[in-house]
Design a protein around this motif. Structure first.
Motif, PDB file in Angstrom:
ATOM      1  N   PHE A  11      46.338  19.312 143.966  1.00 27.49           N
ATOM      2  CA  PHE A  11      47.550  18.695 143.421  1.00 27.49           C
ATOM      3  C   PHE A  11      48.336  19.702 142.587  1.00 27.49           C
ATOM      4  CE2 PHE A  11      49.825  16.253 140.152  1.00 27.49           C
ATOM      5  CZ  PHE A  11      50.563  15.400 140.955  1.00 27.49           C
ATOM      6  N   TRP A  12      47.645  20.433 141.711  1.00 27.81           N
ATOM      7  CA  TRP A  12      48.314  21.411 140.851  1.00 27.81           C
ATOM      8  C   TRP A  12      49.009  22.475 141.693  1.00 27.81           C
ATOM      9  CZ3 TRP A  12      48.821  26.459 139.514  1.00 27.81           C
ATOM     10  CH2 TRP A  12      49.371  26.750 138.257  1.00 27.81           C
ATOM     11  N   LEU A  13      48.329  22.960 142.714  1.00 28.91           N
ATOM     12  CA  LEU A  13      48.915  23.997 143.571  1.00 28.91           C
ATOM     13  C   LEU A  13      50.169  23.479 144.272  1.00 28.91           C
ATOM     14  CD1 LEU A  13      45.663  25.533 145.110  1.00 28.91           C
ATOM     15  CD2 LEU A  13      47.138  26.569 143.377  1.00 28.91           C
ATOM     16  N   GLU A  14      50.097  22.245 144.774  1.00 28.17           N
ATOM     17  CA  GLU A  14      51.251  21.667 145.471  1.00 28.17           C
ATOM     18  C   GLU A  14      52.411  21.399 144.506  1.00 28.17           C
ATOM     19  OE1 GLU A  14      49.849  18.165 147.496  1.00 28.17           O
ATOM     20  OE2 GLU A  14      48.473  19.338 148.740  1.00 28.17           O
ATOM     21  N   GLN A  15      52.109  20.783 143.368  1.00 30.49           N
ATOM     22  CA  GLN A  15      53.153  20.426 142.414  1.00 30.49           C
ATOM     23  C   GLN A  15      53.852  21.643 141.820  1.00 30.49           C
ATOM     24  OE1 GLN A  15      54.385  17.245 141.546  1.00 30.49           O
ATOM     25  NE2 GLN A  15      53.273  16.877 143.447  1.00 30.49           N
ATOM     26  N   ASN A  16      53.117  22.717 141.666  1.00 35.83           N
ATOM     27  CA  ASN A  16      53.681  23.928 141.074  1.00 35.83           C
ATOM     28  C   ASN A  16      54.106  24.955 142.115  1.00 35.83           C
ATOM     29  OD1 ASN A  16      53.298  23.616 138.007  1.00 35.83           O
ATOM     30  ND2 ASN A  16      51.355  22.928 138.864  1.00 35.83           N
ATOM     31  N   GLU A  17      53.964  24.571 143.384  1.00 35.31           N
ATOM     32  CA  GLU A  17      54.275  25.497 144.482  1.00 35.31           C
ATOM     33  C   GLU A  17      53.701  26.871 144.154  1.00 35.31           C
ATOM     34  OE1 GLU A  17      58.465  25.363 145.291  1.00 35.31           O
ATOM     35  OE2 GLU A  17      58.410  23.243 145.806  1.00 35.31           O
ATOM     36  N   THR A  19      50.252  29.727 143.932  1.00 38.56           N
ATOM     37  CA  THR A  19      49.125  30.308 144.647  1.00 38.56           C
ATOM     38  C   THR A  19      47.845  30.083 143.843  1.00 38.56           C
ATOM     39  OG1 THR A  19      49.333  32.430 143.528  1.00 38.56           O
ATOM     40  CG2 THR A  19      50.589  32.145 145.585  1.00 38.56           C
ATOM     41  N   GLN A  20      46.723  30.281 144.497  1.00 42.87           N
ATOM     42  CA  GLN A  20      45.441  30.209 143.804  1.00 42.87           C
ATOM     43  C   GLN A  20      45.365  31.263 142.707  1.00 42.87           C
ATOM     44  OE1 GLN A  20      42.262  30.406 146.680  1.00 42.87           O
ATOM     45  NE2 GLN A  20      42.666  28.341 147.437  1.00 42.87           N
ATOM     46  N   GLU A  21      45.984  32.414 142.948  1.00 39.26           N
ATOM     47  CA  GLU A  21      45.974  33.483 141.949  1.00 39.26           C
ATOM     48  C   GLU A  21      46.688  33.054 140.665  1.00 39.26           C
ATOM     49  OE1 GLU A  21      46.941  33.990 145.151  1.00 39.26           O
ATOM     50  OE2 GLU A  21      45.333  35.280 145.893  1.00 39.26           O
ATOM     51  N   LYS A  22      47.809  32.329 140.829  1.00 40.61           N
ATOM     52  CA  LYS A  22      48.551  31.868 139.654  1.00 40.61           C
ATOM     53  C   LYS A  22      47.720  30.869 138.846  1.00 40.61           C
ATOM     54  CE  LYS A  22      52.916  29.840 138.157  1.00 40.61           C
ATOM     55  NZ  LYS A  22      54.228  29.334 138.595  1.00 40.61           N
ATOM     56  N   LEU A  23      47.076  29.940 139.538  1.00 40.34           N
ATOM     57  CA  LEU A  23      46.222  28.986 138.848  1.00 40.34           C
ATOM     58  C   LEU A  23      45.060  29.701 138.169  1.00 40.34           C
ATOM     59  CD1 LEU A  23      45.179  26.241 138.000  1.00 40.34           C
ATOM     60  CD2 LEU A  23      44.268  25.932 140.321  1.00 40.34           C
ATOM     61  N   ALA A  24      44.458  30.660 138.852  1.00 37.44           N
ATOM     62  CA  ALA A  24      43.344  31.425 138.280  1.00 37.44           C
ATOM     63  C   ALA A  24      43.781  32.102 136.982  1.00 37.44           C
ATOM     64  CB  ALA A  24      42.838  32.449 139.290  1.00 37.44           C
ATOM     65  N   ASP A  25      44.966  32.677 137.005  1.00 31.92           N
ATOM     66  CA  ASP A  25      45.490  33.351 135.805  1.00 31.92           C
ATOM     67  C   ASP A  25      45.692  32.358 134.662  1.00 31.92           C
ATOM     68  OD1 ASP A  25      46.593  35.731 134.478  1.00 31.92           O
ATOM     69  OD2 ASP A  25      48.498  34.623 134.591  1.00 31.92           O
ATOM     70  N   ARG A  26      46.280  31.224 134.966  1.00 36.01           N
ATOM     71  CA  ARG A  26      46.526  30.209 133.942  1.00 36.01           C
ATOM     72  C   ARG A  26      45.234  29.636 133.369  1.00 36.01           C
ATOM     73  NH1 ARG A  26      51.596  27.209 134.667  1.00 36.01           N
ATOM     74  NH2 ARG A  26      53.162  28.840 134.638  1.00 36.01           N
ATOM     75  N   ALA A  27      44.248  29.415 134.255  1.00 32.86           N
ATOM     76  CA  ALA A  27      42.989  28.797 133.822  1.00 32.86           C
ATOM     77  C   ALA A  27      41.978  29.825 133.320  1.00 32.86           C
ATOM     78  CB  ALA A  27      42.393  27.994 134.970  1.00 32.86           C
ATOM     79  N   LYS A  28      42.332  31.089 133.450  1.00 28.32           N
ATOM     80  CA  LYS A  28      41.460  32.193 133.015  1.00 28.32           C
ATOM     81  C   LYS A  28      40.117  32.205 133.756  1.00 28.32           C
ATOM     82  CE  LYS A  28      43.551  32.639 128.438  1.00 28.32           C
ATOM     83  NZ  LYS A  28      44.802  32.109 128.820  1.00 28.32           N
ATOM     84  N   VAL A  29      40.235  32.031 135.094  1.00 29.21           N
ATOM     85  CA  VAL A  29      39.076  32.141 135.984  1.00 29.21           C
ATOM     86  C   VAL A  29      39.493  33.031 137.150  1.00 29.21           C
ATOM     87  CG1 VAL A  29      38.120  29.873 135.367  1.00 29.21           C
ATOM     88  CG2 VAL A  29      39.673  30.070 137.321  1.00 29.21           C
ATOM     89  N   SER A  30      38.569  33.342 138.021  1.00 32.70           N
ATOM     90  CA  SER A  30      38.900  34.182 139.170  1.00 32.70           C
ATOM     91  C   SER A  30      39.526  33.356 140.291  1.00 32.70           C
ATOM     92  CB  SER A  30      37.633  34.871 139.698  1.00 32.70           C
ATOM     93  OG  SER A  30      36.765  33.911 140.275  1.00 32.70           O
ATOM     94  N   SER A  35      39.315  29.035 144.636  1.00 34.29           N
ATOM     95  CA  SER A  35      39.102  28.773 146.056  1.00 34.29           C
ATOM     96  C   SER A  35      37.898  27.861 146.276  1.00 34.29           C
ATOM     97  CB  SER A  35      38.909  30.094 146.808  1.00 34.29           C
ATOM     98  OG  SER A  35      38.631  29.843 148.168  1.00 34.29           O
ATOM     99  N   ARG A  36      36.790  28.155 145.586  1.00 30.88           N
ATOM    100  CA  ARG A  36      35.590  27.313 145.718  1.00 30.88           C
ATOM    101  C   ARG A  36      35.881  25.891 145.254  1.00 30.88           C
ATOM    102  NH1 ARG A  36      33.153  31.798 143.660  1.00 30.88           N
ATOM    103  NH2 ARG A  36      32.760  30.834 141.643  1.00 30.88           N
ATOM    104  N   ALA A  37      36.613  25.769 144.165  1.00 29.82           N
ATOM    105  CA  ALA A  37      36.951  24.444 143.639  1.00 29.82           C
ATOM    106  C   ALA A  37      37.856  23.684 144.610  1.00 29.82           C
ATOM    107  CB  ALA A  37      37.625  24.573 142.277  1.00 29.82           C
ATOM    108  N   ALA A  38      38.817  24.373 145.191  1.00 27.66           N
ATOM    109  CA  ALA A  38      39.775  23.734 146.101  1.00 27.66           C
ATOM    110  C   ALA A  38      39.121  23.239 147.378  1.00 27.66           C
ATOM    111  CB  ALA A  38      40.899  24.706 146.444  1.00 27.66           C
ATOM    112  N   THR A  39      38.084  23.933 147.815  1.00 31.89           N
ATOM    113  CA  THR A  39      37.423  23.561 149.070  1.00 31.89           C
ATOM    114  C   THR A  39      36.146  22.756 148.856  1.00 31.89           C
ATOM    115  OG1 THR A  39      36.165  25.635 149.121  1.00 31.89           O
ATOM    116  CG2 THR A  39      38.315  25.606 150.261  1.00 31.89           C
ATOM    117  N   GLY A  40      35.698  22.687 147.613  1.00 34.90           N
ATOM    118  CA  GLY A  40      34.440  21.996 147.338  1.00 34.90           C
ATOM    119  C   GLY A  40      33.233  22.789 147.792  1.00 34.90           C
TER     120      GLY A  40
END
Length: 101
Positions: A11-17, A19-30, A35-40
């Motif tokens: 949802f976050w990736l779609e709403q913010n248009e 990338t996984q890299e941007k979310l990783a940077d914001r959440a301070k994770v790799s 990717s693992r979280a998004a795919t389960g």
């Protein structure tokens, strides 16, 4: 929890248009953690996945298996008290872990 985290990431990736890299940077994770979280694609809740849960305000509930009465009861019923029986149960549980979704 896995399903909640998958949905939150997607949802976050779609709403913010984003990338996984941007979310990783914001959440301070790799990015690999995102990717693992998004795919389960994970079986154990690692510290990095916990950090991602905190980013999304997803409650992390951890239980000590020694305090799970039902689990301890079944293990007690199955174990014959021998070292060989213990080793067999350990192998069985590890083989189940290897095939968990």
């Amino acid at each position: 929890m896995k399903e909640k985290l998958m949905k939150a990431v997607q949802f976050w990736l779609e709403q913010n248009e984003a990338t996984q890299e941007k979310l990783a940077d914001r959440a301070k994770v790799s990015q690999a953690t995102v990717s693992r979280a998004a795919t389960g694609n994970w079986n154990k809740l690692t510290p990095k996945l916990k950090a991602l849960c905190r980013f999304f305000d997803i409650e992390v509930v951890e239980r000590d298996p020694r305090n799970c009465d039902q689990l301890m009861k079944v293990i007690g019923e199955m174990w014959d008290g021998t070292t060989a029986g213990e080793e067999s149960l350990v192998r069985l549980l590890r083989s189940i872990q290897a095939y968990r979704l």
